[in-house]
Design a protein around this motif. Structure first.
Motif, PDB file in Angstrom:
ATOM      1  N   HIS A   9      32.494  41.392  33.145  1.00 25.22           N
ATOM      2  CA  HIS A   9      32.831  40.283  32.611  1.00 25.22           C
ATOM      3  C   HIS A   9      31.759  40.093  31.508  1.00 25.22           C
ATOM      4  O   HIS A   9      30.387  40.295  31.690  1.00 25.22           O
ATOM      5  N   ARG A  37      34.629  33.590  24.598  1.00 27.87           N
ATOM      6  CA  ARG A  37      34.648  34.866  25.205  1.00 27.87           C
ATOM      7  C   ARG A  37      34.009  34.995  26.629  1.00 27.87           C
ATOM      8  O   ARG A  37      34.152  35.826  27.237  1.00 27.87           O
ATOM      9  N   GLU A  73      35.228  36.345  30.124  1.00 25.92           N
ATOM     10  CA  GLU A  73      36.566  37.257  29.935  1.00 25.92           C
ATOM     11  C   GLU A  73      36.211  38.598  30.859  1.00 25.92           C
ATOM     12  O   GLU A  73      35.108  39.129  31.070  1.00 25.92           O
ATOM     13  N   ARG A  74      37.156  38.778  31.540  1.00 23.94           N
ATOM     14  CA  ARG A  74      37.076  40.200  32.289  1.00 23.94           C
ATOM     15  C   ARG A  74      37.662  41.099  31.430  1.00 23.94           C
ATOM     16  O   ARG A  74      38.594  41.074  30.421  1.00 23.94           O
ATOM     17  N   VAL A  75      36.731  42.084  31.122  1.00 25.38           N
ATOM     18  CA  VAL A  75      37.143  43.125  29.953  1.00 25.38           C
ATOM     19  C   VAL A  75      36.954  44.524  30.382  1.00 25.38           C
ATOM     20  O   VAL A  75      35.889  44.904  31.277  1.00 25.38           O
ATOM     21  N   ARG A  84      40.239  42.260  26.617  1.00 23.76           N
ATOM     22  CA  ARG A  84      40.465  41.413  27.742  1.00 23.76           C
ATOM     23  C   ARG A  84      41.420  41.966  28.716  1.00 23.76           C
ATOM     24  O   ARG A  84      42.679  42.944  28.204  1.00 23.76           O
ATOM     25  N   GLU A 105      44.546  39.323  34.771  1.00 22.83           N
ATOM     26  CA  GLU A 105      44.072  38.864  36.256  1.00 22.83           C
ATOM     27  C   GLU A 105      45.115  39.729  37.169  1.00 22.83           C
ATOM     28  O   GLU A 105      44.611  39.757  38.074  1.00 22.83           O
TER      29      GLU A 105
END
Length: 337
Positions: free
Chosen positions: A64, A76, A79-81, A130, A133
């Motif tokens: 993240h 940002r 963010e999970r990336v 990104r 989920e």
């Protein structure tokens, strides 16, 4: 922060390094998982001509964003990336025609610049994609390996009329098999490998037929079954494969090469031209992350089928040894930070 550093070929250590700060246009990713690739092992052994030492390795990573540089939207953060390791200049000829993976000034995260086998890594903001989920963390780490399959498939343009032959049931071959079957809906997928356990993995990942070409003659098998492959993918990267593929391919067939072997091979121009074959090569990925994230979100591919081992980052040497030596049971190995 802890980082896996190859100080020089054959010498790897977990070192304490300062937390990197993102420059303008960059983000910092707190890494949760990173995947081991054959190129990481090659850098460790000194067999990658592009690597400079010391080097933090790793180009398959997920985490993240916890900091952004100037010019990047502060929203940002959090963010999970997944990180795209291809860093390009954006203005050379390959970049202008949409092929940044062969940029004339190409830098690969984990090869030319420090990578994702670390508690934190800094990359350009546009390289941090990104992840919804709905995609679990460990599967998100597999986005980069599937971009390799996405890249070659995007060039080969598989379709329902194709009969595909894939050489090699390692990670590159297995991701390609899943893409051919789950995304492109090819009619038949045939896989050749010399390890029976790998062939079983190929069947689990969607292969219709498997051949141990260490024991059985592949050309004879295809003849007996009346098959002329219209699409052939070399994911094994041995110099003997391309000449054989040219011989086996159907007229108007396409052949894709995924490897980096420096060994020469001898091919017949007549064999290519008489059947008007198309031969393409594929390196890394050219902006395929959004494509693969979409595949995963829609359930078209199953990355969990490839993850066989998981280790704490402190056990990186054991993890790399497992990846390199246990070809019968091991496919993808994840490091946990």
């Amino acid at each position: 922060m802890r980082s896996v550093v190859v100080q020089q070929p054959g010498h790897l250590e977990i070192a304490e390094r300062p937390l990197p700060q993102p420059a303008p246009g960059e983000v910092r990713i707190r890494v949760k998982h990173a995947g081991i690739c054959g190129s990481d092992v090659h850098i460790f052994h000194g067999h990658n001509p592009f690597a400079k030492y010391p080097r933090v390795i790793g180009h398959e990573f997920f985490g993240h964003i916890d900091a952004v540089g100037e010019g990047v939207d502060p929203a940002r953060v959090g963010e999970r990336v997944a990180g795209d390791p291809v860093v390009s200049c954006g203005h050379c000829y390959p970049c202008q025609i949409g092929r940044p993976n062969v940029c004339t000034e190409l830098q690969v995260v984990g090869v030319h610049r420090d990578g994702g086998f670390s508690e934190a890594v800094v990359i350009p903001a546009g390289n941090a994609h990104r992840v919804p989920e709905t995609i679990p963390d460990d599967r998100a780490t597999m986005i980069e390996p599937f971009t390799i399959a996405a890249n070659i498939c995007s060039q080969l343009q598989p379709g329902p009329l194709d009969v595909a032959l894939v050489y090699g049931a390692g990670p590159m071959g297995l991701t390609t098999i899943q893409a051919l079957r789950g995304v492109y809906g090819v009619k038949t997928v045939i896989v050749a490998d010399r390890i029976d356990e790998r062939l079983e993995m190929a069947r689990v990942n969607g292969a219709d037929h498997t051949i141990n070409n260490g024991r059985e003659n592949l050309a004879d098998w295809l003849t007996q079954h009346g098959v002329r492959p219209t699409l052939i993918v070399d994911a094994a990267c041995h110099p003997s494969i391309l000449p054989e593929a040219i011989s086996l391919a159907s007229p108007a067939g396409r052949i894709g090469i995924m490897g980096f072997s420096a060994d020469p091979c001898t091919i017949s121009q007549q064999g290519i031209t008489s059947k008007e074959l198309t031969i393409i090569s594929s390196r890394l990925n050219s902006n395929r992350f959004p494509m693969v994230i979409d595949w995963m979100a829609r359930g078209l591919i199953q990355p969990e089928k490839l993850i066989t081992h998981s280790y704490p980052a402190e056990q990186v040497l054991e993890a790399m040894e497992t990846f390199e030596k246990d070809q019968k049971q091991c496919c993808k190995v994840l490091l946990n930070f």
